[in-house]
Each structure stands twice: as structure tokens, then as C-alpha cells.
Design a protein around this motif. Structure first.
Motif, PDB file in Angstrom:
ATOM      1  N   SER A  58       0.842  -1.206   0.000  1.00  0.00           N
ATOM      2  CA  SER A  58       0.000   0.000   0.000  1.00  0.00           C
ATOM      3  C   SER A  58       0.870   1.245   0.000  1.00  0.00           C
ATOM      4  CB  SER A  58      -0.932   0.012   1.213  1.00  0.00           C
ATOM      5  OG  SER A  58      -0.234   0.361   2.383  1.00  0.00           O
ATOM      6  N   ASP A  60       0.404   4.141   1.559  1.00  0.00           N
ATOM      7  CA  ASP A  60       0.588   4.730   2.893  1.00  0.00           C
ATOM      8  C   ASP A  60       1.752   4.085   3.628  1.00  0.00           C
ATOM      9  OD1 ASP A  60      -1.489   6.473   2.503  1.00  0.00           O
ATOM     10  OD2 ASP A  60      -2.985   5.236   3.530  1.00  0.00           O
ATOM     11  N   ASP A  61       1.849   2.757   3.553  1.00  0.00           N
ATOM     12  CA  ASP A  61       2.948   2.055   4.234  1.00  0.00           C
ATOM     13  C   ASP A  61       4.290   2.430   3.640  1.00  0.00           C
ATOM     14  OD1 ASP A  61       1.082   0.816   5.799  1.00  0.00           O
ATOM     15  OD2 ASP A  61       1.061  -1.063   4.658  1.00  0.00           O
ATOM     16  N   MET A  63       5.098   5.249   1.995  1.00  0.00           N
ATOM     17  CA  MET A  63       5.437   6.632   2.319  1.00  0.00           C
ATOM     18  C   MET A  63       5.914   6.752   3.765  1.00  0.00           C
ATOM     19  SD  MET A  63       2.288   8.576   0.348  1.00  0.00           S
ATOM     20  CE  MET A  63       2.695  10.166   1.074  1.00  0.00           C
ATOM     21  N   GLU A  64       5.280   6.003   4.653  1.00  0.00           N
ATOM     22  CA  GLU A  64       5.643   6.073   6.069  1.00  0.00           C
ATOM     23  C   GLU A  64       6.997   5.426   6.345  1.00  0.00           C
ATOM     24  OE1 GLU A  64       3.934   4.591  10.416  1.00  0.00           O
ATOM     25  OE2 GLU A  64       2.611   4.596   8.652  1.00  0.00           O
ATOM     26  N   GLU A  65       7.238   4.266   5.747  1.00  0.00           N
ATOM     27  CA  GLU A  65       8.455   3.520   6.057  1.00  0.00           C
ATOM     28  C   GLU A  65       9.674   4.024   5.298  1.00  0.00           C
ATOM     29  OE1 GLU A  65       7.843  -0.650   5.575  1.00  0.00           O
ATOM     30  OE2 GLU A  65       5.979  -0.656   6.753  1.00  0.00           O
ATOM     31  N   GLY A  67       9.763   7.165   3.624  1.00  0.00           N
ATOM     32  CA  GLY A  67       9.836   8.621   3.560  1.00  0.00           C
ATOM     33  C   GLY A  67       9.701   9.176   2.159  1.00  0.00           C
ATOM     34  N   GLY A  73       6.427   7.207  -4.070  1.00  0.00           N
ATOM     35  CA  GLY A  73       5.896   6.041  -3.373  1.00  0.00           C
ATOM     36  C   GLY A  73       5.085   5.157  -4.295  1.00  0.00           C
TER      37      GLY A  73
END
Length: 270
Positions: A58, A60-61, A63-65, A67, A73
Motif C-alpha cells: 500500500s 501509505d505504508d 510513504m511512512e516507512e 519517507g 511512493g
């Protein structure tokens, strides 16, 4: 033999709405299709999702992990899909029968179908799995308001056609939002001389040779034509679907039903 539509086009061109309307239309006429989400950033769906890339990865994962931003992403997600074609995708495709009809709802990043090889490799994997695939390119009809935007849309569509090397149907979406449909009519069956004249009027004289080359390109690649789609009309959806079915020869492999002759009719004796 399986069948598939690869629904592509710029962001906001109405790809997911098209997939939802197509599903509802097929449900109403008793035809089975399966919609596949290939957008790792998607959240809400108006159709049952048969396969979902977010089960693999996904946005979101990522982008979060890692950066990364939204575009970086998403490209990472699609490259991850490419690396897992033989694993995740093959396993998912094994759930469908030979004559199933899949519709792939793709992300709107234009580089995916212009020069990055991800979707091309995805299509080649489907073809190795014995799927006949049609590229369905959506362009917002409100984008076609003058000749320069029309040429831009044609070039983007042609880029996708060359990159993917698929039977291809171009659709002008959101026709229900067009206030004056006469503005669109001239671009559904464009005349090269008219296009060239309009281009020369709107652009500087130094672009005349470029304008001539572009008009000739649109003329020579007459396949770059657009079918208007008004989702309020079932007949419009049916016409688009019939054009796509024709491209991938859907239904032509079905057994021909021959009516049995009545023995009495077949008896030629007096």
C-alpha cells in the motif's frame, strides 16, 4: 482463454467511475466481470474488488516507512508489483477460469503508460497466462476544449498505444458534464486540414512545420479516435463495451449452437 481490460488515463479522467458503471451495467444484463484494483493509493470503491494490489503493498505504508512522496511512493509500489508478477499475481489469477473477464483499474500517473515499463511487463505477464488484453484509455471530455488540448490528448494516447502494443480503445469520459456538445463533435472525427488551420491560427508562425507534422500524424494514425461515453445512458456504455469486446474477440470462441433438424423435416421421401 481469459479476457482483460487495462483501464488507463490521466488522474481524474474517471477510470474508477467507469469501472463502477461497467460493473453495474454487466450485473444488470446478467454478465459476469471482475474488477481489479491496481492503485495502491485507492481507498473507497463503488464496486466489489476481486483482486487488490493493497494486499501486496500500500502507498501509505511505503510513504511512512521509506519517507517517499506520493509519486515516488506509487512508482515504488508498482515496481514492487512488477517484481511479484510470478508470485502474487500468478496466485491471484489462478482463482479465475479460462473464460473469465477481468477489468484492471490502474493508477493515473502518466509515466506508467508512457515510458516506464511496469505496465508493459504486467501486460506481457497476462498474455503469457493466455489473456487477451485491450487497453482502454480515458480522457476527460472537458479537456478537449480547443485544438491544442486535443493534440496533446492524442499524443498521450498514442504514447500509451506505442508503449503497451495492445488493441486500443480511446474514450472521452464525462460527456454528461459537457454543456455544448458541438464543441466536441469536431474532434470525434477530426479533419487534418481543419486541425492544421486551427493550430496555425493559435500558435506562432515558427511552429507551422511542427503543426503540419502533428496533423499528419493524427491523420496517419487514424486509430487515435475517441468514443464519447455518457454514463447516464445504458446504450452508451453498451456501445463502448461492444467496441472493446470486438478488439479482444470476446465471445467469438463460444461454441456455435446449431438447431437440431426435426426428423420429419429431414425426411425427403414422399
Amino acid at each position: 482463454m481469459g479476457y482483460a481490460q487495462l483501464v488507463i488515463g490521466p488522474a481524474g479522467s474517471g477510470k474508477s467511475t467507469y469501472c463502477s458503471s461497467l460493473y453495474q451495467h454487466c450485473e444488470a444484463i446478467g454478465r459476469t466481470i471482475h474488477i481489479v484494483n491496481l492503485d495502491p493509493a485507492a481507498e473507497n470503491f463503488d464496486y466489489p474488488v476481486a483482486m487488490d494490489i493493497r494486499e501486496l503493498i500500500s502507498l501509505d505504508d511505503v510513504m511512512e516507512e521509506l519517507g517517499l512522496g506520493p509519486n515516488g511512493g506509487l512508482m515504488y509500489c508498482m515496481e514492487h508489483l512488477e517484481e511479484n508478477l510470478d508470485d502474487w499475481l500468478t496466485e491471484e489469477l489462478d482463482n479465475y477460469l479460462d473464460d473469465d473477464y477481468l477489468v484492471f483499474d490502474c493508477p493515473g500517473q502518466i509515466e506508467l503508460f508512457s515510458h516506464v515499463p511496469v505496465l508493459r511487463n504486467f501486460v506481457e505477464h497476462l498474455q503469457r497466462k493466455n489473456f487477451k488484453v485491450c487497453g482502454v484509455y480515458l480522457l476527460d471530455s472537458q479537456f478537449i476544449t480547443d485544438v491544442t488540448k486535443f493534440i496533446s490528448g492524442c499524443m498521450a494516447s498514442l504514447s500509451a498505444m506505442v508503449q503497451l502494443e495492445l488493441p486500443h480503445v480511446n474514450i472521452l469520459s464525462k460527456m454528461d458534464l459537457v454543456k455544448n456538445k458541438r464543441d466536441i463533435d469536431d474532434y470525434l472525427n477530426p479533419e487534418p486540414r481543419v486541425l492544421l488551420s486551427e493550430l496555425n491560427q493559435t500558435m506562432a508562425p515558427k511552429f507551422e512545420k511542427l503543426n503540419k507534422a502533428l496533423a499528419e500524424l493524427v491523420d496517419e494514425y487514424s486509430m487515435v479516435s475517441f468514443i464519447p461515453l455518457d454514463l447516464r445512458k445504458e446504450s452508451s456504455i453498451q456501445y463502448v463495451l461492444s467496441q472493446i469486446d470486438n478488439c479482444i474477440q470476446y465471445g467469438e470462441d463460444a461454441d456455435v449452437k446449431v438447431k437440431d433438424l426435426d426428423p420429419e423435416e429431414d425426411d425427403l421421401s414422399p
